[in-house]
Design an enzyme around this catalytic site. Structure first.
Site, PDB file in Angstrom:
ATOM      1  N   HIS A 118      41.049  62.339 -30.398  1.00  0.00           N
ATOM      2  CA  HIS A 118      41.906  63.502 -28.988  1.00  0.00           C
ATOM      3  C   HIS A 118      40.694  64.314 -28.829  1.00  0.00           C
ATOM      4  O   HIS A 118      40.020  64.870 -30.003  1.00  0.00           O
ATOM      5  CB  HIS A 118      42.905  63.388 -29.092  1.00  0.00           C
ATOM      6  CG  HIS A 118      44.704  62.317 -28.473  1.00  0.00           C
ATOM      7  ND1 HIS A 118      44.465  62.092 -28.392  1.00  0.00           N
ATOM      8  CD2 HIS A 118      45.007  62.117 -29.335  1.00  0.00           C
ATOM      9  CE1 HIS A 118      44.924  61.289 -28.000  1.00  0.00           C
ATOM     10  NE2 HIS A 118      45.327  60.903 -28.886  1.00  0.00           N
ATOM     11  N   ASP A 121      40.079  70.650 -24.197  1.00  0.00           N
ATOM     12  CA  ASP A 121      39.145  71.756 -23.857  1.00  0.00           C
ATOM     13  C   ASP A 121      40.326  72.653 -22.943  1.00  0.00           C
ATOM     14  O   ASP A 121      41.292  72.642 -22.480  1.00  0.00           O
ATOM     15  CB  ASP A 121      39.395  70.796 -22.055  1.00  0.00           C
ATOM     16  CG  ASP A 121      38.307  71.735 -21.888  1.00  0.00           C
ATOM     17  OD1 ASP A 121      38.787  72.404 -21.266  1.00  0.00           O
ATOM     18  OD2 ASP A 121      37.548  70.899 -20.040  1.00  0.00           O
ATOM     19  N   HIS A 123      40.603  75.648 -20.519  1.00  0.00           N
ATOM     20  CA  HIS A 123      40.224  76.725 -20.001  1.00  0.00           C
ATOM     21  C   HIS A 123      40.098  78.199 -19.852  1.00  0.00           C
ATOM     22  O   HIS A 123      39.471  79.060 -19.294  1.00  0.00           O
ATOM     23  CB  HIS A 123      41.097  76.119 -18.503  1.00  0.00           C
ATOM     24  CG  HIS A 123      40.917  75.213 -17.743  1.00  0.00           C
ATOM     25  ND1 HIS A 123      41.869  74.862 -16.302  1.00  0.00           N
ATOM     26  CD2 HIS A 123      40.314  74.317 -18.219  1.00  0.00           C
ATOM     27  CE1 HIS A 123      41.394  73.712 -16.502  1.00  0.00           C
ATOM     28  NE2 HIS A 123      40.995  72.543 -17.429  1.00  0.00           N
ATOM     29  N   HIS A 158      44.063  71.115 -22.145  1.00  0.00           N
ATOM     30  CA  HIS A 158      44.325  69.671 -21.815  1.00  0.00           C
ATOM     31  C   HIS A 158      43.340  68.786 -22.375  1.00  0.00           C
ATOM     32  O   HIS A 158      41.964  69.315 -23.099  1.00  0.00           O
ATOM     33  CB  HIS A 158      43.706  69.287 -20.474  1.00  0.00           C
ATOM     34  CG  HIS A 158      42.609  69.348 -19.774  1.00  0.00           C
ATOM     35  ND1 HIS A 158      41.612  68.481 -19.918  1.00  0.00           N
ATOM     36  CD2 HIS A 158      42.340  70.518 -19.368  1.00  0.00           C
ATOM     37  CE1 HIS A 158      40.168  68.858 -19.575  1.00  0.00           C
ATOM     38  NE2 HIS A 158      40.614  69.588 -18.664  1.00  0.00           N
ATOM     39  N   CYS A 159      43.354  67.478 -23.195  1.00  0.00           N
ATOM     40  CA  CYS A 159      42.851  66.597 -23.706  1.00  0.00           C
ATOM     41  C   CYS A 159      41.793  66.048 -22.426  1.00  0.00           C
ATOM     42  O   CYS A 159      41.170  66.109 -21.721  1.00  0.00           O
ATOM     43  CB  CYS A 159      43.482  65.335 -24.367  1.00  0.00           C
ATOM     44  SG  CYS A 159      42.248  64.239 -25.111  1.00  0.00           S
ATOM     45  N   HIS A 167      44.211  60.235 -20.812  1.00  0.00           N
ATOM     46  CA  HIS A 167      44.858  60.960 -21.754  1.00  0.00           C
ATOM     47  C   HIS A 167      45.798  62.401 -21.169  1.00  0.00           C
ATOM     48  O   HIS A 167      46.614  62.427 -21.767  1.00  0.00           O
ATOM     49  CB  HIS A 167      43.690  61.939 -23.232  1.00  0.00           C
ATOM     50  CG  HIS A 167      43.173  60.687 -23.522  1.00  0.00           C
ATOM     51  ND1 HIS A 167      43.606  61.380 -25.039  1.00  0.00           N
ATOM     52  CD2 HIS A 167      42.066  59.516 -23.695  1.00  0.00           C
ATOM     53  CE1 HIS A 167      42.381  60.337 -26.237  1.00  0.00           C
ATOM     54  NE2 HIS A 167      42.214  58.852 -24.483  1.00  0.00           N
ATOM     55  N   MET A 172      48.747  65.065 -22.012  1.00  0.00           N
ATOM     56  CA  MET A 172      47.954  65.673 -22.847  1.00  0.00           C
ATOM     57  C   MET A 172      47.721  66.414 -22.413  1.00  0.00           C
ATOM     58  O   MET A 172      46.217  67.271 -21.803  1.00  0.00           O
ATOM     59  CB  MET A 172      47.351  64.869 -22.974  1.00  0.00           C
ATOM     60  CG  MET A 172      47.568  64.160 -24.379  1.00  0.00           C
ATOM     61  SD  MET A 172      46.467  63.332 -26.110  1.00  0.00           S
ATOM     62  CE  MET A 172      45.869  64.802 -26.778  1.00  0.00           C
ATOM     63  N   HIS A 264      57.572  75.208  -4.651  1.00  0.00           N
ATOM     64  CA  HIS A 264      58.912  75.989  -3.931  1.00  0.00           C
ATOM     65  C   HIS A 264      60.110  76.020  -4.433  1.00  0.00           C
ATOM     66  O   HIS A 264      59.930  75.016  -5.397  1.00  0.00           O
ATOM     67  CB  HIS A 264      58.965  75.569  -2.732  1.00  0.00           C
ATOM     68  CG  HIS A 264      59.701  75.512  -1.722  1.00  0.00           C
ATOM     69  ND1 HIS A 264      59.484  76.820  -0.680  1.00  0.00           N
ATOM     70  CD2 HIS A 264      60.981  75.386  -1.631  1.00  0.00           C
ATOM     71  CE1 HIS A 264      60.566  77.048   0.108  1.00  0.00           C
ATOM     72  NE2 HIS A 264      61.806  76.328  -0.723  1.00  0.00           N
ATOM     73  N   GLU A 283      51.914  88.828  -2.495  1.00  0.00           N
ATOM     74  CA  GLU A 283      53.220  89.387  -2.374  1.00  0.00           C
ATOM     75  C   GLU A 283      54.179  88.222  -1.324  1.00  0.00           C
ATOM     76  O   GLU A 283      53.783  87.359  -0.351  1.00  0.00           O
ATOM     77  CB  GLU A 283      53.518  90.569  -2.169  1.00  0.00           C
ATOM     78  CG  GLU A 283      52.649  91.231  -3.087  1.00  0.00           C
ATOM     79  CD  GLU A 283      52.932  92.999  -2.954  1.00  0.00           C
ATOM     80  OE1 GLU A 283      53.462  93.732  -4.274  1.00  0.00           O
ATOM     81  OE2 GLU A 283      53.207  93.347  -2.515  1.00  0.00           O
ATOM     82  N   THR A 287      55.999  79.032  -1.142  1.00  0.00           N
ATOM     83  CA  THR A 287      55.467  77.585  -0.819  1.00  0.00           C
ATOM     84  C   THR A 287      54.112  78.338  -1.657  1.00  0.00           C
ATOM     85  O   THR A 287      52.673  78.824  -0.922  1.00  0.00           O
ATOM     86  CB  THR A 287      55.556  77.025  -0.892  1.00  0.00           C
ATOM     87  OG1 THR A 287      56.879  76.462   0.423  1.00  0.00           O
ATOM     88  CG2 THR A 287      54.798  75.587  -1.229  1.00  0.00           C
ATOM     89  N   HIS A 313      56.993  71.378  -2.764  1.00  0.00           N
ATOM     90  CA  HIS A 313      57.248  70.420  -1.481  1.00  0.00           C
ATOM     91  C   HIS A 313      56.879  69.528  -0.904  1.00  0.00           C
ATOM     92  O   HIS A 313      56.780  69.395  -0.081  1.00  0.00           O
ATOM     93  CB  HIS A 313      57.548  71.969  -0.781  1.00  0.00           C
ATOM     94  CG  HIS A 313      58.822  72.113   0.081  1.00  0.00           C
ATOM     95  ND1 HIS A 313      58.808  71.450   1.129  1.00  0.00           N
ATOM     96  CD2 HIS A 313      59.571  73.122   0.284  1.00  0.00           C
ATOM     97  CE1 HIS A 313      59.574  71.713   1.872  1.00  0.00           C
ATOM     98  NE2 HIS A 313      60.234  72.777   1.325  1.00  0.00           N
TER      99      HIS A 313
HETATM  100 CU   LIG Z   1      44.021  62.826 -26.410  1.00  0.00          CU
END
Ligand SMILES: [Cu+2]
Length: 482
Positions: A118, A121, A123, A158-159, A167, A172, A264, A283, A287, A313
């Site tokens: 595995h 990554d 962000h 995430h993987c 994955h 993951m 929501h 503000e 949803t 929703h």
């Molecule tokens: Cu993985």
């Protein structure tokens, strides 16, 4: 100087002071890459729905994160098992909390019992593959890489090992928060929620260990859409909690892999939303859209007590595929903010006849009949969650003055044939249940004899009721005795 003028100049002065204060902070590091780090610290990691302690005013540090990948079996819903691949043993993975300028030293450990390689990554990382390229790790190995958090915000990790979709679909993903200088404004409660869609060989509810179904995933035909990895992760005893008057912040991510979330909270309005987890604040939002591989932060004050339902929703996902959670708020009622039910009058716009209520038209069974008590309970629970839940509530507790309880109901337990009749034909007129009178309408439920037998067996064998078993024959007898 008149007092009002004095006040004015005072406020002016203090605003000047405040803004200049903030200015100097920002000016210190025009580029977050220049923020120096002092000392080392082991990061606190938490499992959902909990989040680590806020960063507050702490200085940027070298932050050591140790994350262990575990492939382990878990329960998707009652009787349905799934082999989850996890960051830290949970879906979503452990929550990582940093501040801008931190230098994160990331240790990714792939447990020796795991079957696959595995990686991760993030962000929040500025660098190739968000760390994926440097973190690819085989079972029984540990990879280390480091990065500096340059942009405040709430980020998905995430993987990203091929097949990437698989994955992610196996669980993951997780969230990493990068707080701004000085931290986010304090609130009373913070929670971590992440939506994910799951694809199983069997249909929704089909029992046993369910393998991942690649074709359904490619077609984006999810069998389960859930919060925090499973049906019911945030309902009943697992519900989130708060007290009237408290401020709540939700860190909500969407792991996907396929679906976008229309997040929501029924009965609440988000006072502030950090749109897409970034700086933009919207503000008074009902949803908010959370893209796959994206996140949002929502803040609101809870003003009235009750159970607030968290949903995607895209509503069939909530009521039929699992994307439903609960926030239970305790405290004093405030009749000005919400009156509660004032009166319940029966509203019959088309004369006294009640539409689609008392009939005996045959409803054709579309399902395979249950073969055992266990199956009756299972099918019965499904029917209950789809048909009766909305009024009689999850634990059969009902809603005072509107829907009578089915839990420990003396009315229910006194007479099986009468109960069958109610589910067959609906019910109107005054009845007394556990000493409370109800005078309302239960519309006729569109269920076959088998389904009625199952749902009543489930009700009778739940929540302290008299444990009767209801058969199709018993239902047919009542049906024909009219
Ligand atoms: Cu993985």
């Amino acid at each position: 100087m008149r007092p009002s003028n004095l006040l004015l100049s005072l406020t002016f002065l203090s605003t000047l002071l405040l803004t200049s204060c903030f200015k100097s902070k920002e000016q210190e590091y025009e580029n977050t890459a220049d923020i120096p780090v002092s000392r080392e610290m082991i990061a606190e990691l938490t499992s959902p729905p909990n989040v680590p302690t806020p960063v507050g005013r702490r200085k940027a540090k070298k932050l050591i994160v140790k994350m262990e990948i575990l492939e382990k079996e878990g329960e998707m819903t009652d009787g349905v098992k799934y082999m989850y691949w996890t960051f830290g043993g949970t879906v979503p993975g452990s929550f990582i909390r940093t501040r801008v300028g931190d230098e994160v030293e990331f240790h990714l450990q792939n447990h020796p019992d795991n079957k696959l390689p595995h990686n991760i990554d993030m962000h929040a990382v500025t660098g190739p593959g968000g760390g994926a390229e440097s973190s690819f790790v085989a079972p029984g190995h540990e990879k280390t890489f480091s990065f500096k958090t340059l942009n405040p915000g709430l980020y998905v990790y995430h993987c990203a090992t091929a097949p990437v979709g698989m994955h992610i679909a196996n669980g993951m993903y997780g969230l990493i928060l990068v707080e701004p200088e000085g931290g986010l404004p304090p609130v009373d409660k913070e929670y971590y929620i992440m939506q994910g869609d799951f694809y199983t060989k069997g249909a929704n509810g089909e029992r046993g260990l369910q393998p991942f179904d690649m074709q359904k995933a490619v077609d984006e035909k999810a069998d389960y859409v859930v919060f925090n990895g499973k049906v019911g992760a945030l309902t009943g005893d697992n519900a989130l909690t708060a007290k009237v008057g408290e401020t709540v912040r939700l860190f909500v991510g969407n792991g996907g892999p396929g679906l976008v979330s229309s997040f929501h909270v029924i009965g609440e309005i988000f006072d502030r939303v950090h749109v897409e987890g970034g700086d933009l604040i919207n503000e008074n939002v009902q949803t908010t859209l959370i893209p796959a591989g994206g996140a949002a932060m929502m803040e609101f004050k809870v003003e009235v007590p009750g159970t607030f339902i968290l949903v995607d929703h895209s509503i069939f996902r909530a009521f039929n595929k699992g994307a439903l959670g609960m926030l239970k708020v305790e405290g004093e009622k405030n009749k000005t903010l919400y009156s509660g039910e004032i009166r319940d009058d029966i509203y019959l716009p088309e004369g006294p006849g009640i539409q689609n209520m008392p009939t005996t038209d045959e409803i054709v069974a579309s399902e395979i009949p249950a073969k055992s008590f266990e199956e009756q309970m299972e099918f019965g629970k499904q029917a209950y969650m789809q048909t009766c839940f909305a009024c009689h509530q999850g634990e059969g507790q009902g809603i005072p003055h509107a829907f009578p309880p089915l839990a420990k109901s003396d009315y229910l337990n006194a007479d099986v044939d009468r109960a069958i009749g109610i589910v067959l034909h609906g019910k109107t007129g005054e009845i007394t249940v556990n000493g409370e009178t109800y005078n309302s309408v239960m519309t006729r439920q569109m269920l076959s004899s088998d389904e009625i037998a199952n749902v009543l067996t489930y009700v009778y064998n739940s929540w302290g009721n008299s444990k009767k078993v209801v058969t199709k024959e018993m239902v047919d007898k009542v049906k024909n005795s009219k």
